[in-house]
Design a protein around this motif. Structure first.
Motif, PDB file in Angstrom:
ATOM      1  N   ASP A  74      11.938  -7.649   1.014  1.00  0.00           N
ATOM      2  CA  ASP A  74      12.923  -7.116   0.071  1.00  0.00           C
ATOM      3  C   ASP A  74      12.256  -6.526  -1.165  1.00  0.00           C
ATOM      4  O   ASP A  74      12.662  -5.469  -1.659  1.00  0.00           O
ATOM      5  N   ASP A  75      11.223  -7.198  -1.677  1.00  0.00           N
ATOM      6  CA  ASP A  75      10.514  -6.705  -2.860  1.00  0.00           C
ATOM      7  C   ASP A  75       9.881  -5.339  -2.588  1.00  0.00           C
ATOM      8  O   ASP A  75       9.982  -4.426  -3.403  1.00  0.00           O
ATOM      9  N   LEU A  76       9.246  -5.195  -1.442  1.00  0.00           N
ATOM     10  CA  LEU A  76       8.601  -3.925  -1.101  1.00  0.00           C
ATOM     11  C   LEU A  76       9.643  -2.834  -0.875  1.00  0.00           C
ATOM     12  O   LEU A  76       9.431  -1.684  -1.273  1.00  0.00           O
ATOM     13  N   LYS A  77      10.771  -3.170  -0.276  1.00  0.00           N
ATOM     14  CA  LYS A  77      11.856  -2.182  -0.114  1.00  0.00           C
ATOM     15  C   LYS A  77      12.305  -1.666  -1.472  1.00  0.00           C
ATOM     16  O   LYS A  77      12.528  -0.469  -1.652  1.00  0.00           O
ATOM     17  N   GLN A  78      12.468  -2.581  -2.433  1.00  0.00           N
ATOM     18  CA  GLN A  78      12.896  -2.201  -3.776  1.00  0.00           C
ATOM     19  C   GLN A  78      11.875  -1.271  -4.426  1.00  0.00           C
ATOM     20  O   GLN A  78      12.241  -0.248  -4.993  1.00  0.00           O
ATOM     21  N   ARG A  79      10.609  -1.628  -4.339  1.00  0.00           N
ATOM     22  CA  ARG A  79       9.554  -0.783  -4.915  1.00  0.00           C
ATOM     23  C   ARG A  79       9.514   0.588  -4.250  1.00  0.00           C
ATOM     24  O   ARG A  79       9.333   1.606  -4.923  1.00  0.00           O
ATOM     25  N   ALA A  80       9.701   0.623  -2.927  1.00  0.00           N
ATOM     26  CA  ALA A  80       9.687   1.893  -2.194  1.00  0.00           C
ATOM     27  C   ALA A  80      10.860   2.773  -2.619  1.00  0.00           C
ATOM     28  O   ALA A  80      10.711   3.996  -2.753  1.00  0.00           O
ATOM     29  N   LEU A  88       5.900   5.119  -0.363  1.00  0.00           N
ATOM     30  CA  LEU A  88       5.096   3.917  -0.600  1.00  0.00           C
ATOM     31  C   LEU A  88       4.644   3.283   0.705  1.00  0.00           C
ATOM     32  O   LEU A  88       3.501   2.836   0.820  1.00  0.00           O
ATOM     33  N   LEU A  89       5.518   3.243   1.710  1.00  0.00           N
ATOM     34  CA  LEU A  89       5.163   2.589   2.976  1.00  0.00           C
ATOM     35  C   LEU A  89       4.091   3.346   3.744  1.00  0.00           C
ATOM     36  O   LEU A  89       3.482   2.809   4.666  1.00  0.00           O
ATOM     37  N   LEU A  90       3.850   4.595   3.365  1.00  0.00           N
ATOM     38  CA  LEU A  90       2.765   5.375   3.957  1.00  0.00           C
ATOM     39  C   LEU A  90       1.635   5.546   2.949  1.00  0.00           C
ATOM     40  O   LEU A  90       0.989   6.591   2.877  1.00  0.00           O
ATOM     41  N   GLY A  91       1.411   4.534   2.132  1.00  0.00           N
ATOM     42  CA  GLY A  91       0.299   4.563   1.195  1.00  0.00           C
ATOM     43  C   GLY A  91       0.477   5.590   0.094  1.00  0.00           C
ATOM     44  O   GLY A  91      -0.490   6.208  -0.335  1.00  0.00           O
ATOM     45  N   CYS A  92       1.715   5.780  -0.346  1.00  0.00           N
ATOM     46  CA  CYS A  92       2.051   6.718  -1.427  1.00  0.00           C
ATOM     47  C   CYS A  92       1.861   8.172  -1.006  1.00  0.00           C
ATOM     48  O   CYS A  92       1.633   9.058  -1.841  1.00  0.00           O
ATOM     49  N   PHE A 131      -4.959   3.573   3.229  1.00  0.00           N
ATOM     50  CA  PHE A 131      -4.399   2.592   2.309  1.00  0.00           C
ATOM     51  C   PHE A 131      -4.438   1.237   2.990  1.00  0.00           C
ATOM     52  O   PHE A 131      -4.797   1.134   4.155  1.00  0.00           O
ATOM     53  N   THR A 132      -4.072   0.199   2.241  1.00  0.00           N
ATOM     54  CA  THR A 132      -4.100  -1.150   2.794  1.00  0.00           C
ATOM     55  C   THR A 132      -2.673  -1.689   2.916  1.00  0.00           C
ATOM     56  O   THR A 132      -1.891  -1.586   1.963  1.00  0.00           O
ATOM     57  N   ALA A 133      -2.361  -2.238   4.069  1.00  0.00           N
ATOM     58  CA  ALA A 133      -1.048  -2.858   4.320  1.00  0.00           C
ATOM     59  C   ALA A 133      -1.253  -4.362   4.446  1.00  0.00           C
ATOM     60  O   ALA A 133      -2.211  -4.820   5.081  1.00  0.00           O
ATOM     61  N   LEU A 146       4.564  -6.972   3.858  1.00  0.00           N
ATOM     62  CA  LEU A 146       4.716  -7.677   2.593  1.00  0.00           C
ATOM     63  C   LEU A 146       4.397  -6.802   1.390  1.00  0.00           C
ATOM     64  O   LEU A 146       5.097  -6.831   0.381  1.00  0.00           O
ATOM     65  N   ASP A 147       3.314  -6.006   1.484  1.00  0.00           N
ATOM     66  CA  ASP A 147       2.879  -5.210   0.344  1.00  0.00           C
ATOM     67  C   ASP A 147       2.025  -4.056   0.822  1.00  0.00           C
ATOM     68  O   ASP A 147       1.522  -4.050   1.940  1.00  0.00           O
ATOM     69  N   ILE A 148       1.854  -3.069  -0.066  1.00  0.00           N
ATOM     70  CA  ILE A 148       1.033  -1.889   0.189  1.00  0.00           C
ATOM     71  C   ILE A 148       0.158  -1.667  -1.038  1.00  0.00           C
ATOM     72  O   ILE A 148       0.642  -1.753  -2.166  1.00  0.00           O
ATOM     73  N   ASP A 149      -1.113  -1.362  -0.821  1.00  0.00           N
ATOM     74  CA  ASP A 149      -1.996  -0.943  -1.897  1.00  0.00           C
ATOM     75  C   ASP A 149      -2.379   0.501  -1.583  1.00  0.00           C
ATOM     76  O   ASP A 149      -3.082   0.759  -0.606  1.00  0.00           O
ATOM     77  N   CYS A 150      -1.911   1.416  -2.409  1.00  0.00           N
ATOM     78  CA  CYS A 150      -2.117   2.841  -2.170  1.00  0.00           C
ATOM     79  C   CYS A 150      -3.545   3.304  -2.464  1.00  0.00           C
ATOM     80  O   CYS A 150      -3.944   4.384  -2.042  1.00  0.00           O
TER      81      CYS A 150
END
Length: 156
Positions: A74-80, A88-92, A131-133, A146-150
């Motif tokens: 849910d947190d990552l959906k909100q950020r995306a 965001l889900l594709l590394g920005c 990017f890192t997933a 859970l998270d993405i680092d672009c």
């Protein structure tokens, strides 16, 4: 007497059949996968399971709407949702890749997180993206992104 014997034999056969069905149901139930069948003995998802999840999540060109809705925290959906002009889900990324590869998975059991570099290809002669997933390892929960680092990781 023959009738009574026949009934006894039929009743015994019926009882054995019912017992066989019950034993078969128990065997089937114990062989049936649990909701978290991918969990290893530690209750954590393995690197192989995370790799398989990320390959399925990203496919060849990126997650579909279903994956975005059902396999993301849910947190990552909100950020995306808050990112404009970038995925965001594709590394920005600003563009849709034509090919996606999942790199080697690393797991930090004590931190409860696993991660992999995701490589994005944009076609022949085009620059690659990376990017890192991150995925939570807790197999008591359904596996999700859970998270993405672009920031592109240092790949050597």
């Amino acid at each position: 007497m023959l009738r009574t014997s026949s009934r006894s034999v039929l009743a015994a056969a019926g009882g054995l059949a019912a017992l066989g069905l019950a034993l078969g149901a128990v065997a089937t139930a114990s062989a049936a996968p649990s909701p978290h069948a991918n969990a290893n003995a530690t209750g954590r998802y393995s690197g192989e399971e995370i790799h398989h999840f990320l390959e399925g999540f990203y496919g060849n060109t990126g997650p579909r709407a279903w994956e975005r809705e059902n396999l993301v925290s849910d947190d990552l959906k909100q950020r995306a949702a808050e990112m404009e002009g970038h995925d965001l889900l594709l590394g920005c990324a600003r563009n849709t890749p034509v090919d996606i590869e999942v790199g080697e998975v690393t797991t930090a059991q004590s931190a409860g997180v696993g991660w992999a570099t995701i490589f994005l290809g944009y076609g022949e002669g085009q620059e690659l993206g990376a990017f890192t997933a991150y995925v939570a390892l807790d197999a008591g929960e359904p596996i999700e992104l859970l998270d993405i680092d672009c920031t592109p990781p240092e790949v050597g």
